[in-house]
Scaffold this motif. Structure first.
Motif, short mmCIF file in Angstrom:
data_model
loop_
_atom_site.label_atom_id
_atom_site.label_comp_id
_atom_site.label_asym_id
_atom_site.label_seq_id
_atom_site.Cartn_x
_atom_site.Cartn_y
_atom_site.Cartn_z
N ASP A 29 0.86 -1.18 0.00
CA ASP A 29 0.00 0.00 0.00
C ASP A 29 0.89 1.23 0.00
N GLU A 30 0.79 2.04 -1.05
CA GLU A 30 1.61 3.24 -1.17
C GLU A 30 1.37 4.20 -0.02
N HIS A 31 0.24 4.10 0.66
CA HIS A 31 -0.09 4.96 1.79
C HIS A 31 -0.29 4.14 3.07
N GLY A 32 0.31 2.96 3.14
CA GLY A 32 0.20 2.14 4.33
C GLY A 32 0.85 2.81 5.53
N ASP A 81 0.37 10.54 6.29
CA ASP A 81 1.26 10.43 5.13
C ASP A 81 2.51 11.28 5.29
N ASN A 82 2.46 12.30 6.14
CA ASN A 82 3.59 13.21 6.31
C ASN A 82 4.41 12.94 7.57
N ILE A 83 3.77 12.48 8.64
CA ILE A 83 4.42 12.35 9.93
C ILE A 83 4.67 10.88 10.25
N ALA A 84 5.93 10.58 10.60
CA ALA A 84 6.29 9.19 10.89
C ALA A 84 7.37 9.15 11.96
N VAL A 85 7.58 7.96 12.52
CA VAL A 85 8.68 7.72 13.43
C VAL A 85 9.41 6.47 12.95
N GLU A 86 10.75 6.53 12.99
CA GLU A 86 11.55 5.43 12.43
C GLU A 86 12.54 4.91 13.46
N LEU A 87 12.69 3.58 13.51
CA LEU A 87 13.70 2.93 14.32
C LEU A 87 14.72 2.28 13.38
N PRO A 115 23.90 0.23 17.72
CA PRO A 115 23.61 1.67 17.66
C PRO A 115 22.19 2.04 17.21
N PRO A 116 21.14 1.65 17.95
CA PRO A 116 19.79 2.02 17.50
C PRO A 116 19.60 3.53 17.47
N ALA A 117 18.87 4.00 16.45
CA ALA A 117 18.54 5.42 16.32
C ALA A 117 17.03 5.55 16.15
N LEU A 118 16.43 6.45 16.90
CA LEU A 118 15.00 6.71 16.81
C LEU A 118 14.81 8.15 16.35
N THR A 119 14.12 8.33 15.21
CA THR A 119 13.93 9.67 14.66
C THR A 119 12.45 9.93 14.36
N ALA A 120 12.03 11.17 14.60
CA ALA A 120 10.73 11.65 14.14
C ALA A 120 10.94 12.27 12.77
N GLN A 121 10.03 11.98 11.83
CA GLN A 121 10.25 12.37 10.43
C GLN A 121 9.09 13.17 9.86
N TYR A 122 9.44 14.01 8.87
CA TYR A 122 8.43 14.65 8.04
C TYR A 122 8.68 14.23 6.60
N HIS A 123 7.66 13.66 5.96
CA HIS A 123 7.75 13.16 4.59
C HIS A 123 7.03 14.12 3.64
N PHE A 124 7.74 14.53 2.59
CA PHE A 124 7.20 15.44 1.59
C PHE A 124 6.60 14.65 0.42
N ASN A 125 5.74 15.30 -0.34
CA ASN A 125 5.21 14.76 -1.60
C ASN A 125 4.66 13.34 -1.45
N PRO A 126 3.73 13.11 -0.53
CA PRO A 126 3.27 11.74 -0.26
C PRO A 126 2.55 11.08 -1.44
N ASN A 127 2.04 11.87 -2.38
CA ASN A 127 1.33 11.29 -3.51
C ASN A 127 2.20 11.14 -4.75
N GLY A 128 3.47 11.50 -4.64
CA GLY A 128 4.36 11.43 -5.80
C GLY A 128 5.21 10.18 -5.80
N ALA A 170 18.28 12.86 6.61
CA ALA A 170 17.62 13.23 5.36
C ALA A 170 17.61 12.01 4.45
N GLY A 171 16.51 11.82 3.72
CA GLY A 171 16.43 10.64 2.89
C GLY A 171 15.44 10.79 1.76
N LEU A 172 15.37 9.76 0.93
CA LEU A 172 14.48 9.76 -0.23
C LEU A 172 13.95 8.35 -0.45
N ASP A 173 12.61 8.22 -0.51
CA ASP A 173 11.95 6.99 -0.94
C ASP A 173 11.46 7.18 -2.37
N ILE A 174 11.72 6.20 -3.22
CA ILE A 174 11.28 6.23 -4.61
C ILE A 174 10.33 5.06 -4.83
#
Length: 240
Positions: A29-32, A81-87, A115-128, A170-174
């Motif tokens: 799901d692209e928006h899972g 779609d914009n706000i996430a948390v990553e481990l 070395p676990p890292a926990l980050t709060a994220q903002y994702h841009f362009n969720p429909n692209g 900073a990152g990029l999902d394609i």
């Protein structure tokens, strides 16, 4: 190297099993609200050290931690779609080499890190197709199974204190369709620790400051589908 390849194969197998599980409900799901990634990661410490002997600083003495390439994984939960948390996590082994005025001592030790890292994220362009993101958080580095390496200091053992540091990301999902993604990611952590060569008067205050560079693949789906439709629901699920 064999251990590294085995761990990467396990990460790949887990991601593929999630994507190919028999239940049709676990379709990508692209928006899972959940994503798992398998990555090849470079852990590149920007390290420096202030070295002491008997309480006095050794002029010009330094120490450096080795760069390593390892397998890693991330688990990401999307609140929207914009706000996430990553481990992020992995295991890595590094050598510690003398530098500066004490470079002739060679290898000073080695250590495994968790070395676990926990980050709060903002994702841009969720429909692209191209979905950049930024994040900030904390990384905890636990040192274990420390060794004295070539033991040129004649130490009985090496002890390195665990540390906690601030992380930027900073990152990029394609998107490549059906919930699958390619990913590129960079993290920078600022972290201080200290090391003690037991049985000697030598200790060091260390700036580790690793740059963590990753590339790999991801699979996004709804976590409730994985749990048979009985998982937790959020306002995000209702909006979808």
């Amino acid at each position: 190297m064999k251990t590294t390849l085995t761990a990467f194969a396990a990460a790949f197998a887990l991601a593929v099993s999630l994507a190919g599980v028999a239940k049709p409900a676990l379709a990508g799901d692209e928006h899972g609200n959940f994503m798992i990634r398998g990555l090849v990661t470079g852990v590149l410490p920007d390290s420096s050290a202030t070295v002491f002997a008997g309480g006095s600083r050794i002029p010009g003495a330094d120490a450096e931690a080795s760069d390593e390439v390892i397998p890693a994984m991330t688990l990401t939960y999307f609140f929207t779609d914009n706000i996430a948390v990553e481990l992020f996590c992995c295991f890595s082994k590094h050598t510690i080499d003398a530098a500066g005025s004490i470079a002739g001592l060679g290898e000073l030790g080695d250590t495994w890190i968790f070395p676990p890292a926990l980050t709060a994220q903002y994702h841009f362009n969720p429909n692209g197709t191209f979905k950049p993101y930024v994040g900030a958080g904390l990384q905890y580095i636990a040192f274990f199974d420390e060794g004295t390496g070539q033991n040129n200091l004649g130490a009985a053992s090496l002890n390195i204190d665990d540390g906690l540091g601030f992380t930027l990301q900073a990152g990029l999902d394609i998107s490549v369709g059906n919930g699958w993604y390619l990913n590129a990611d960079v993290k920078k952590t600022w972290l201080d620790t200290s090391a003690k060569w037991n049985g000697t008067p030598v200790r060091a205050d260390v700036d580790l400051d690793p740059l963590i560079v990753s590339a790999g693949f991801g699979y996004r789906f709804n976590l409730s589908d994985l749990l048979g439709g009985h998982g937790p629901t959020t306002a995000y699920d209702d909006l979808k």
